[in-house]
Design an enzyme around this catalytic site. Structure first.
Site, PDB file in Angstrom:
ATOM      1  N   GLU A 149      26.207  -0.207 -50.529  1.00  0.00           N
ATOM      2  CA  GLU A 149      25.650  -0.981 -49.419  1.00  0.00           C
ATOM      3  C   GLU A 149      25.736  -0.211 -48.103  1.00  0.00           C
ATOM      4  O   GLU A 149      24.756  -0.065 -47.375  1.00  0.00           O
ATOM      5  CB  GLU A 149      26.401  -2.319 -49.285  1.00  0.00           C
ATOM      6  CG  GLU A 149      25.871  -3.215 -48.190  1.00  0.00           C
ATOM      7  CD  GLU A 149      24.502  -3.770 -48.534  1.00  0.00           C
ATOM      8  OE1 GLU A 149      24.413  -4.594 -49.445  1.00  0.00           O
ATOM      9  OE2 GLU A 149      23.515  -3.364 -47.897  1.00  0.00           O
ATOM     10  N   SER A 167      18.846  -5.976 -49.081  1.00  0.00           N
ATOM     11  CA  SER A 167      19.845  -5.165 -48.383  1.00  0.00           C
ATOM     12  C   SER A 167      19.199  -3.982 -47.680  1.00  0.00           C
ATOM     13  O   SER A 167      19.684  -3.531 -46.642  1.00  0.00           O
ATOM     14  CB  SER A 167      20.843  -4.594 -49.391  1.00  0.00           C
ATOM     15  OG  SER A 167      21.811  -5.534 -49.711  1.00  0.00           O
ATOM     16  N   ASP A 184      22.595   1.244 -45.862  1.00  0.00           N
ATOM     17  CA  ASP A 184      22.320   0.702 -44.527  1.00  0.00           C
ATOM     18  C   ASP A 184      22.346   1.809 -43.475  1.00  0.00           C
ATOM     19  O   ASP A 184      21.455   1.901 -42.619  1.00  0.00           O
ATOM     20  CB  ASP A 184      23.367  -0.358 -44.145  1.00  0.00           C
ATOM     21  CG  ASP A 184      23.347  -1.558 -45.088  1.00  0.00           C
ATOM     22  OD1 ASP A 184      22.372  -1.700 -45.847  1.00  0.00           O
ATOM     23  OD2 ASP A 184      24.317  -2.341 -45.060  1.00  0.00           O
TER      24      ASP A 184
END
Ligand SMILES: *[C@@H]1O[C@H](CO)[C@@H](O)[C@H](O)[C@H]1NC(C)=O
Ligand SMILES: *[C@@H]1O[C@H](CO)[C@@H](O)[C@H](O)[C@H]1NC(C)=O
Ligand SMILES: *[C@@H]1O[C@H](CO)[C@@H](O)[C@H](O)[C@H]1NC(C)=O
Ligand SMILES: *[C@@H]1O[C@H](CO)[C@@H](O)[C@H](O)[C@H]1NC(C)=O
Length: 640
Positions: free
Chosen positions: A292, A543, A296
């Site tokens: 994640e 995400s 990002d």
């Protein structure tokens, strides 16, 4: 003053003559819905023990929040962009009585257990935790009807200081809000694990998304110039953490001048590694711990280069954190707002467990960045209304301050994490009888920008229309069971329900036409190339979509600042009117409609249905569509 005086009066009356508190006047104020994990009820509390009782008072003016937000965020409003100062927000919403009490919104009084039990019509028990911790608690409590409107919360009662063991065998298999960021929570992007070894170009965007694919898809070509006055925050919940070598590997292939560049770390509630100062945890290393954060940061940093990125790393390695913890860090008043955080859902600091962050909770340690992207969520079916509403109001306040808060909408279509749906009590339940759709929070909050996912169809190019994402994940979308429909989306959502009535009953979703619909907009969420644990892999999820939209909003902020060209070094709050803040009223307005690529194919299945269908106009799969940066930019630049 009325509320406070009455509470105090009742306390003193009760102390003097408890019999005057008539049971019939009481209404249940709070009842625990989930048993506290790890805590065991031991024995009835001693009647003579002293309880330090804290009564949190309701804030005033919250019912005006939506209208106030429209005033500063609707493109047709004469006061567009006239954001508020933090002081004005705090004063406006504080309980009216607060000036007479040093601790804003709280009354503290020491009472015996016996008195508390009479006052609150409850029974106190001692609860024990394997860590040795003890706490007083009750299952539910009541207050007299005439004061229940003034009281927000009373502690200690049904709320527990959670100290969750890291032993996964003790934890429930479903996503639990206590475990934001925990690999087994079912959150985070999905990978197919395969190492990528192919020559990538704009011709391969249907199989491999790179920063260049996104730039081409969304006409997103912009180099920022006002970086010192701008800010873009990415929130990560420990144990999720980025790996510096992964950033450099990504930069090497896609933006070589950024090699060595790192996000600016804001360490919230022990977000910093306890071992190595100034970096996040590097103890746990695999896709489930780094996927994640790597995703990002790699995309946000490259798409906004050279804008510095603020990493809001939240929670220690022992207890972790909930959404409220990052909000506390950017707004000290939220730490105590309406009774403070919810120990059932948030991290409670200081964390006294071995290795825990044993320091005061991080309240107001940073200014809110002007855009914040959060690729985490929880099912509405695991959030209490009180918890979700308190937090949602805080997003509204951040909007008043000029901050844009984006959340990914979820990766399970109309279902919740792990494909779980709700039973008829509105609670997460993995039995096949549970057929109710499970909206994703915080995206279901009307004051948040909820971002869904699209895909480039196989064989299609960056110039062809995208579809709703149906590869590996399905775009989260639907209608909230907690939040009513905000005015800014009334026309769009009413039109969807009227022209394309979904073939589902009220038992499956709130089809009254009065509920908040989400997502608000979308961006590609399939086949992202990321560097992870030393190799390139493909990942999928909303995400990915949220930080990409956040990057576009951040660049539009830059253009707005650059256009006004304030003196170098001027205090950034003077530019508060230049940040877009809450963008939903703008993106749903007819003025902005042509700035989005409407997505009209694909669905978001779940709960044994095909879910909703992407259609012309807004839909609960892809929102108003994907942004066309070159069209969006002049529209925002044209606003005051
Ligand atoms: C309650 O009792 C504690 C312990 O004696 C004391 O420190 C605290 O000041 C008291 N609080 C109030 C509101 O009287
Ligand atoms: C990264 O760059 C290397 C060296 O040019 C190349 O061999 C490799 O295919 C690239 N990988 C990706 C995923 O672009
Ligand atoms: C829904 O699930 C919860 C939690 O498992 C359970 O307590 C409740 O009884 C269920 N409700 C129904 C109607 O099955
Ligand atoms: C549907 O949502 C609206 C708005 O939040 C609410 O007033 C209504 O009670 C909900 N209906 C049902 C059946 O839950």
């Amino acid at each position: 003053m009325r509320g406070i005086l009455q509470v105090l009066a009742i306390c003193s009356v009760a102390l003097a003559a408890p019999s005057q508190l008539e049971r019939g006047n009481h209404v249940v104020h709070e009842r625990r819905t989930i048993e506290p994990i790890g805590w065991v009820q031991s024995h009835r509390a001693d009647a003579d023990d002293i309880i330090p009782m804290r009564v949190g008072m309701k804030q005033q003016n919250l019912h005006m929040l939506e209208d106030l937000l429209m005033d500063v965020a609707h493109p047709d409003s004469p006061t567009y962009g006239q954001h508020w100062t933090p002081e004005r927000v705090a004063d406006f919403f504080a309980p009216s009585e607060s000036t007479t009490f040093p601790q804003q919104g709280w009354i503290e009084v020491n009472v015996t257990v016996a008195t508390a039990e009479r006052l609150l019509d409850t029974e106190y028990h001692v609860y024990k935790h394997p860590s040795g911790a003890k706490q007083l608690g009750c299952h539910s409590y009541s207050v007299p009807e005439h004061i229940s409107d003034h009281v927000e919360i009373i502690k200690p009662t049904v709320h527990f200081n959670h100290r969750v063991s890291e032993d996964p065998t003790r934890l429930r298999k479903r996503a639990n809000p206590n475990h934001l960021g925990q690999p087994f929570s079912g959150q985070g992007p999905k990978t197919n694990g395969a190492k990528i070894d192919a020559a990538l170009s704009l011709a391969t965007c249907d199989q491999f998304i790179t920063p260049d694919c996104l730039r081409a898809l969304y006409n997103f070509h912009y180099t920022p110039v006002a970086t010192a006055k701008n800010s873009y925050g990415i929130v990560e919940f420990t144990p999720q953490a980025f790996l510096a070598p992964d950033l450099d590997q990504f930069f090497t292939n896609f933006s070589s001048k950024q090699i060595g560049q790192r996000p600016t770390l804001v360490s919230i509630d022990g977000g910093k590694s306890p071992v190595y100062l100034c970096v996040v945890q590097t103890i746990a290393q695999n896709f489930n711990f780094n996927g994640e954060s790597d995703l990002d940061l790699e995309y946000a940093m490259v798409l906004t280069n050279p804008q510095p990125i603020t990493l809001l790393q939240t929670g220690d390695l022992v207890e972790g954190a909930g959404f409220d913890n990052w909000l506390d860090a950017v707004d000290a008043s939220f730490c105590t707002f309406q009774g403070g955080d919810d120990p059932n859902q948030d991290g409670i600091y200081p964390d006294t467990l071995p290795g825990g962050f044993n320091q005061p909770e991080s309240c107001g340690i940073a200014k809110p960045p002007f855009v914040v992207s959060v690729s985490y969520g929880q099912d509405e079916g695991t959030a209490t209304h009180r918890y979700a509403t308190r937090q949602c109001n805080e997003y509204g306040k951040l909007g008043l301050l000029g901050t844009t808060v984006l959340y990914s909408s979820g990766d399970n279509g109309v279902a919740g994490f792990g494909g779980v749906c709700q039973n008829s009590s509105g609670v997460d339940d993995d039995s096949p009888d549970a057929v109710r759709f499970n909206p994703g929070f915080p995206g279901s909050c009307s004051f948040v920008v909820s971002v869904g996912a699209t895909q480039i169809n196989s064989g299609a190019t960056v110039n062809d229309p995208e579809s709703a994402c149906e590869r590996v994940i399905f775009s989260g979308g639907g209608f909230s069971d907690i939040f009513p429909m905000p005015s800014y989306q009334k026309t769009a959502v009413t039109n969807f329900l009227k022209v394309h009535p979904p073939p589902y009953s009220a038992a499956q979703f709130n089809n009254s036409g009065k509920a908040r619909g989400f997502p608000d907009l979308s961006a590609n969420g399939a086949n992202y190339v990321i560097a992870i644990n030393g190799q390139f892999e493909l990942v999928f999820g909303t995400s990915a979509s949220s930080p990409v939209v956040g990057s576009m909003i951040t660049m539009i902020n830059d253009a707005r600042i650059a256009k006004r060209k304030g003196p170098v070094g001027e205090f950034r709050d003077l530019f508060i009117e230049l940040y877009e803040g809450f963008i939903n009223p703008a993106i749903y307005s007819s003025k902005f409609a042509h700035a989005f690529n409407d997505i009209t194919t694909g669905t978001n299945p779940g709960c044994a249905t095909d879910g909703f269908t992407a259609v012309k106009g807004w839909d609960p799969v892809t929102g108003v569509g994907t942004p066309n940066f070159q069209k969006l930019l002049p529209l925002f630049l044209g606003l005051p």
